[in-house]
Design a protein around this motif. Structure first.
Motif, PDB file in Angstrom:
ATOM      1  N   ALA A 168       0.853  -1.229   0.162  1.00 12.55           N
ATOM      2  CA  ALA A 168      -0.066   0.043  -0.055  1.00 12.55           C
ATOM      3  C   ALA A 168       0.891   1.289   0.020  1.00 12.55           C
ATOM      4  CB  ALA A 168      -0.786  -0.011   1.225  1.00 12.55           C
TER       5      ALA A 168
ATOM      6  N   VAL B  51       1.961   1.793  -3.708  1.00 11.50           N
ATOM      7  CA  VAL B  51       0.836   2.204  -4.425  1.00 11.50           C
ATOM      8  C   VAL B  51       0.642   3.760  -4.064  1.00 11.50           C
ATOM      9  CG1 VAL B  51      -1.670   1.978  -4.903  1.00 11.50           C
ATOM     10  CG2 VAL B  51      -0.322  -0.004  -4.906  1.00 11.50           C
TER      11      VAL B  51
ATOM     12  N   ASN C 260      -2.122   0.196 -11.625  1.00  9.77           N
ATOM     13  CA  ASN C 260      -2.725  -0.961 -11.663  1.00  9.77           C
ATOM     14  C   ASN C 260      -2.019  -2.226 -11.804  1.00  9.77           C
ATOM     15  OD1 ASN C 260      -5.022   0.744 -11.907  1.00  9.77           O
ATOM     16  ND2 ASN C 260      -5.173   0.321 -14.402  1.00  9.77           N
TER      17      ASN C 260
ATOM     18  N   LYS D 243      -1.184  -2.570  -8.067  1.00 16.18           N
ATOM     19  CA  LYS D 243      -2.297  -3.052  -7.359  1.00 16.18           C
ATOM     20  C   LYS D 243      -2.593  -4.517  -7.419  1.00 16.18           C
ATOM     21  CE  LYS D 243      -5.038   1.082  -7.405  1.00 16.18           C
ATOM     22  NZ  LYS D 243      -6.332   1.794  -7.723  1.00 16.18           N
TER      23      LYS D 243
ATOM     24  N   PHE E  34      -6.375  -0.668  -2.839  1.00 10.69           N
ATOM     25  CA  PHE E  34      -6.534  -1.957  -3.844  1.00 10.69           C
ATOM     26  C   PHE E  34      -7.796  -2.170  -4.305  1.00 10.69           C
ATOM     27  CE2 PHE E  34      -2.935  -2.682  -0.868  1.00 10.69           C
ATOM     28  CZ  PHE E  34      -2.097  -2.957  -1.727  1.00 10.69           C
TER      29      PHE E  34
ATOM     30  N   ARG F 154      -9.967   0.962 -11.017  1.00 11.91           N
ATOM     31  CA  ARG F 154      -8.807   0.892 -12.041  1.00 11.91           C
ATOM     32  C   ARG F 154      -9.184   1.393 -13.376  1.00 11.91           C
ATOM     33  NH1 ARG F 154      -5.920  -4.814 -10.400  1.00 11.91           N
ATOM     34  NH2 ARG F 154      -6.600  -4.705  -8.072  1.00 11.91           N
TER      35      ARG F 154
END
Length: 183
Positions: A123, A126, A140, A143, A177, A181
């Motif tokens: 995380a 990301v 993406n 993720k 997550f 997307r």
């Protein structure tokens, strides 16, 4: 005196890096040609951490920060120099503005592709990619990286990561997550 640092893992999130190196200032997003990123570096907590490795016809994305030399020892400690990472001081990247610059970065001398990062660690990566406007297809891809749940709810590095994520607007790391997307 300062140096340029190429972050490609959790240190892409500015607050995470600034907790370790208070002098760190964002410069620009950048790419490392002939390299890729995975999470196959063994961390002290036995989970996977970001690993930059050579891979022909690939490009690793990351962020360049300028850091005071006085923070190098702290960065080395955070990155675990001589415990899973080797510091490279001559690592060339190309910034988004097209300039080739020499940076410091950390490369693992060995990797284990069976490793998975903890979800909270992924995380951070990301969140850093989002914060720095890296391409949505790269975000993406991050993720979609398989991760494991950290069963140790009181792990200091987990608690620090959750605090950092909350301070950057991510109160629930799992939301990173499940957010939409790009199609």
């Amino acid at each position: 005196m300062n140096f340029f640092y190429f972050a490609y893992g959790s240190n892409m999130l500015a607050l995470r890096l600034q907790k370790r190196c208070p002098s760190a200032v964002f410069v620009e997003s950048a790419t490392a040609e002939g390299y890729a990123v995975n999470f196959s570096k063994l961390g002290r907590d036995a989970s996977g951490k970001g690993a930059l490795f050579e891979k022909q016809k690939s490009t690793a994305l990351g962020v360049v920060f300028e850091i005071a030399k006085s923070d190098l020892k702290s960065l080395d400690k955070a990155e675990g120099v001589w415990f899973g990472y080797d510091r490279r001081t001559d690592f060339e990247v190309v910034t988004n503005s097209g300039e080739t610059i020499e940076t410091t970065t950390y490369l693992p001398p060995k990797m284990d592709i069976q490793l998975q990062p903890f979800g909270w660690y992924l995380a951070l990566v990301v969140a850093g990619a989002i914060e720095n406007g890296l391409p949505q297809d790269y975000i993406n891809k991050l993720k979609s990286t398989p991760y494991q749940i950290d069963e140790n709810q009181n792990r200091p590095s987990r608690l620090d990561a959750l605090e950092t994520l909350k301070s950057t607007g991510h109160s629930n790391w799992q939301d990173l997550f499940t957010s939409p997307r790009a199609s």
